[in-house]
Structure formats: structure tokens, C-alpha cells
Design a protein around this motif. Structure first.
Motif, PDB file in Angstrom:
ATOM      1  N   PHE A 166      -7.539   3.210 -11.091  1.00 57.29           N
ATOM      2  CA  PHE A 166      -6.331   2.683 -11.718  1.00 57.29           C
ATOM      3  C   PHE A 166      -5.655   3.735 -12.593  1.00 57.29           C
ATOM      4  N   LYS A 167      -6.432   4.644 -13.142  1.00 54.20           N
ATOM      5  CA  LYS A 167      -5.889   5.686 -14.012  1.00 54.20           C
ATOM      6  C   LYS A 167      -4.869   6.532 -13.263  1.00 54.20           C
ATOM      7  N   THR A 168      -5.158   6.869 -12.015  1.00 51.28           N
ATOM      8  CA  THR A 168      -4.272   7.718 -11.217  1.00 51.28           C
ATOM      9  C   THR A 168      -3.239   6.921 -10.434  1.00 51.28           C
ATOM     10  N   HIS A 169      -3.691   5.848  -9.793  1.00 49.77           N
ATOM     11  CA  HIS A 169      -2.840   5.145  -8.830  1.00 49.77           C
ATOM     12  C   HIS A 169      -2.246   3.837  -9.348  1.00 49.77           C
ATOM     13  N   GLU A 170      -2.652   3.431 -10.527  1.00 43.30           N
ATOM     14  CA  GLU A 170      -2.133   2.206 -11.163  1.00 43.30           C
ATOM     15  C   GLU A 170      -2.185   1.031 -10.184  1.00 43.30           C
ATOM     16  N   GLY A 171      -1.052   0.409  -9.882  1.00 39.60           N
ATOM     17  CA  GLY A 171      -1.030  -0.789  -9.053  1.00 39.60           C
ATOM     18  C   GLY A 171      -1.430  -0.591  -7.615  1.00 39.60           C
ATOM     19  N   ASN A 172      -1.523   0.659  -7.166  1.00 38.45           N
ATOM     20  CA  ASN A 172      -1.924   0.949  -5.781  1.00 38.45           C
ATOM     21  C   ASN A 172      -3.405   1.303  -5.663  1.00 38.45           C
ATOM     22  N   ALA A 173      -4.145   1.175  -6.735  1.00 38.46           N
ATOM     23  CA  ALA A 173      -5.540   1.633  -6.746  1.00 38.46           C
ATOM     24  C   ALA A 173      -6.419   0.942  -5.710  1.00 38.46           C
ATOM     25  N   THR A 174      -6.084  -0.306  -5.373  1.00 41.43           N
ATOM     26  CA  THR A 174      -6.984  -1.075  -4.498  1.00 41.43           C
ATOM     27  C   THR A 174      -6.572  -1.060  -3.031  1.00 41.43           C
ATOM     28  N   ILE A 175      -5.587  -0.236  -2.657  1.00 41.49           N
ATOM     29  CA  ILE A 175      -5.156  -0.222  -1.256  1.00 41.49           C
ATOM     30  C   ILE A 175      -5.881   0.837  -0.430  1.00 41.49           C
ATOM     31  N   THR A 203     -17.678 -11.292   1.611  1.00 36.07           N
ATOM     32  CA  THR A 203     -16.969 -10.132   2.159  1.00 36.07           C
ATOM     33  C   THR A 203     -15.569 -10.523   2.599  1.00 36.07           C
ATOM     34  N   LYS A 204     -15.447 -11.673   3.244  1.00 37.72           N
ATOM     35  CA  LYS A 204     -14.136 -12.160   3.676  1.00 37.72           C
ATOM     36  C   LYS A 204     -13.217 -12.345   2.467  1.00 37.72           C
ATOM     37  N   TYR A 205     -13.736 -12.957   1.423  1.00 40.34           N
ATOM     38  CA  TYR A 205     -12.941 -13.170   0.218  1.00 40.34           C
ATOM     39  C   TYR A 205     -12.523 -11.830  -0.387  1.00 40.34           C
ATOM     40  N   TYR A 206     -13.456 -10.900  -0.429  1.00 39.82           N
ATOM     41  CA  TYR A 206     -13.170  -9.600  -1.026  1.00 39.82           C
ATOM     42  C   TYR A 206     -12.046  -8.886  -0.277  1.00 39.82           C
ATOM     43  N   LEU A 207     -12.166  -8.796   1.039  1.00 38.20           N
ATOM     44  CA  LEU A 207     -11.173  -8.072   1.830  1.00 38.20           C
ATOM     45  C   LEU A 207      -9.805  -8.758   1.804  1.00 38.20           C
ATOM     46  N   GLU A 208      -9.799 -10.076   1.696  1.00 35.84           N
ATOM     47  CA  GLU A 208      -8.529 -10.805   1.670  1.00 35.84           C
ATOM     48  C   GLU A 208      -7.817 -10.689   0.323  1.00 35.84           C
ATOM     49  N   ASN A 209      -8.558 -10.370  -0.732  1.00 32.80           N
ATOM     50  CA  ASN A 209      -7.972 -10.439  -2.072  1.00 32.80           C
ATOM     51  C   ASN A 209      -7.927  -9.140  -2.862  1.00 32.80           C
ATOM     52  N   ILE A 210      -8.741  -8.151  -2.499  1.00 36.11           N
ATOM     53  CA  ILE A 210      -8.820  -6.960  -3.340  1.00 36.11           C
ATOM     54  C   ILE A 210      -7.488  -6.216  -3.387  1.00 36.11           C
ATOM     55  N   SER A 211      -6.722  -6.206  -2.293  1.00 35.40           N
ATOM     56  CA  SER A 211      -5.446  -5.476  -2.297  1.00 35.40           C
ATOM     57  C   SER A 211      -4.388  -6.161  -3.147  1.00 35.40           C
ATOM     58  N   LYS A 212      -4.642  -7.409  -3.558  1.00 37.31           N
ATOM     59  CA  LYS A 212      -3.704  -8.140  -4.415  1.00 37.31           C
ATOM     60  C   LYS A 212      -3.876  -7.768  -5.886  1.00 37.31           C
ATOM     61  N   VAL A 213      -4.938  -7.054  -6.190  1.00 38.46           N
ATOM     62  CA  VAL A 213      -5.228  -6.673  -7.578  1.00 38.46           C
ATOM     63  C   VAL A 213      -4.367  -5.479  -7.974  1.00 38.46           C
ATOM     64  N   ASP A 214      -3.575  -5.655  -9.031  1.00 41.25           N
ATOM     65  CA  ASP A 214      -2.655  -4.600  -9.459  1.00 41.25           C
ATOM     66  C   ASP A 214      -3.071  -3.909 -10.753  1.00 41.25           C
ATOM     67  N   THR A 215      -3.925  -4.577 -11.538  1.00 44.70           N
ATOM     68  CA  THR A 215      -4.295  -4.018 -12.840  1.00 44.70           C
ATOM     69  C   THR A 215      -5.792  -4.165 -13.073  1.00 44.70           C
TER      70      THR A 215
END
Length: 266
Positions: A105-114, A31-43
Motif C-alpha cells: 500500500f505504501k507504493t501502490h496505494e489503492g492498486n496494491a491488491t491487484i 479461497t473463493k471469498y479471498y479471490l472474489e474480494n481482495i481486489s476490492k480492498v483500496d486501503t
């Protein structure tokens, strides 16, 4: 009875039960890894390339058994959910659409994970999934009861009539097992015409009562008690029941396309 007692112990304070799960070393670390890294995903490609993030998200949405099918999930994410012809909308299994909505990602592209759905919302789902799996390691009846309790509100929200609720319950093997057990409907009835199965449920179950917290509690206590009696000589695995609705109602052409995508192809 063990099944009823275990179910009550977990649901008496669900927040505390989920907190205990979140503190398990493996769960806490992932969970720690997920929360620290998911917002870095752009595509989508970034998402699929990080096995830890992708596996966590798939498990959270009940799709763990399809983690290997990256080609399929790529197509689900690329299509989004806005277009009625999008792949996610072709599944009667709602898990794929929910996944595409959470990682839009279809709608928000690089912001999908925020957004919350992709972050804490996914963590909450992961903890619930893990709680249910842990319960199933000790008692499959408890896992089925927890699964039913989680899925019923979604079905009620999406259904326009009692008959459509019955169809949705029957379309999921695990939910159907809970219904048949609680209502003492013979297991072999699962092979009967779907309309006859729905009639049997509607004859025995008042959905207005099931929509109330008290009615749902009573129903699941009836289920856990009868599960204990019916499985006194062995506790069959619910894993074979859970997650089996994925292909329900999909056309043969679509299933052929899915088979071609399962190993990660485009």
C-alpha cells in the motif's frame, strides 16, 4: 518408516497434493471469498477491517499467530519496505517484509491488491501452509521436512556464504531442529554459542550438495528417518518450533513498541 513414507507420498506429486488441499470444503470456500474480494480492498483500513481476508493473508504468509496484532501489522504496511528504517526491515524474520511487499500500500496505494503477489501468489502460499499443517496433524516430522524444503531456497538466495546460511538456519527454531536431527547433533547444542553451532553444521554438511535437488532429497530423507527413530515414543509438536523466529534479533526498544501495538493500537 512412517515419517519417510508420508513425506514421499506428499512430495512425489506436489501439484496433486496441493490440488487435494484446495478442494477441501473450508479451504475452497475461503479461497473463493479471498479471490472474489481482495481486489476490492483500496486501503490498509479496509484490509484490516475484513477479518476473513486479513486472516487468510496472514496465514498464507505464516503469520497466523499474529493475526490479533492489527496495530503492528498496520505499522508494517504503512511503512512499506523501501525505507531502510521501515518497521518491516527492522525484523530479522523475513515474513513481515514479505507481507509488506505482497500488500504494498505504501507504493501502490489503492492498486496494491491487484497484483499477482496479493492475489494468486497469496493463494499459493495459503495452500502450501495448509498442506504443511495438515501433514503436521498426522506427523510433525513431515511438517518440519516440508517447511525446510520450502524455506531453504529463500535462505540460499539471501545468503552470501555457507556460514551465513548456517546462521539463518539456526535463527529459525524449526529449521534448526531439522538440521540438528539430520546431522545427529545433540539437542542441547542449541544452547551453545551461535558460532560454535554454525561450526558444527559446517563440519558435517556440504552446502553445495544441499543446493542440488538430489542432495536436498537425500538430506530430508535422512531427517525423516532419524526423526522416526528419535521420536518413536511420542511425536512432539512442531507448532512450538514453527513461527518462533519472529522476535529474533529485534532491539528491546522495538519490542517495546511492538508490545504497545499488538492489540490494535496506533
Amino acid at each position: 518408516m512412517t515419517t519417510l513414507t508420508d513425506y514421499r507420498l506428499i512430495t512425489r506429486d506436489m501439484s496433486a497434493s496441493l490440488k487435494r488441499v484446495s478442494e477441501e470444503p473450508v479451504v475452497s470456500r475461503e479461497t473463493k471469498y479471498y479471490l472474489e474480494n481482495i481486489s476490492k480492498v483500496d486501503t490498509i483500513e479496509d484490509f484490516l477491517a475484513d477479518d476473513r481476508l486479513f486472516s487468510y493473508a496472514m496465514k498464507a504468509h505464516g503469520l497466523e499467530e499474529m493475526t490479533y496484532a492489527k496495530g503492528l501489522i498496520r505499522k508494517v504496511l504503512e511503512g512499506g519496505t523501501e525505507d531502510e528504517d521501515a518497521l518491516a526491515n527492522k525484523f530479522t524474520d523475513p515474513r513481515y517484509k514479505a507481507f509488506a511487499e505482497a500488500f504494498d500500500f505504501k507504493t501502490h496505494e489503492g492498486n496494491a491488491t491487484i497484483f499477482t503477489k496479493a492475489q494468486q501468489g497469496t493463494v499459493d502460499k495459503y495452500l502450501q501452509q495448509t498442506l504443511e499443517e495438515n501433514a503436521g496433524n498426522d506427523n510433525q516430522g513431515v511438517r518440519l521436512a516440508l517447511y525446510f524444503e520450502r524455506k531453504l531456497p529463500e535462505i540460499l538466495e539471501d545468503s552470501s556464504s555457507d556460514r551465513s546460511i548456517a546462521f539463518s538456519l539456526l535463527g529459525d527454531n524449526a529449521l534448526g531442529e531439522v538440521i540438528r536431527t539430520a546431522l545427529s547433533i545433540p539437542p542441547e547444542s542449541a544452547a551453545a554459542n551461535i558460532d560454535r553451532q554454525a561450526d558444527a553444521i559446517l563440519d558435517k554438511l556440504d552446502f553445495d550438495e544441499l543446493k542440488t535437488p538430489e542432495g536436498l532429497t537425500k538430506f530430508l530423507e535422512d531427517f525423516t528417518a532419524l526423526w522416526e527413530v528419535n521420536n518413536s515414543y511420542g511425536d512432539p509438536s512442531s507448532a512450538a518450533l514453527l513461527g518462533q523466529s519472529a522476535g529474533f534479533g529485534i532491539s528491546s526498544d522495538l519490542m517495546l513498541s511492538i508490545n504497545n501495538l499488538k492489540l490494535g493500537g496506533r
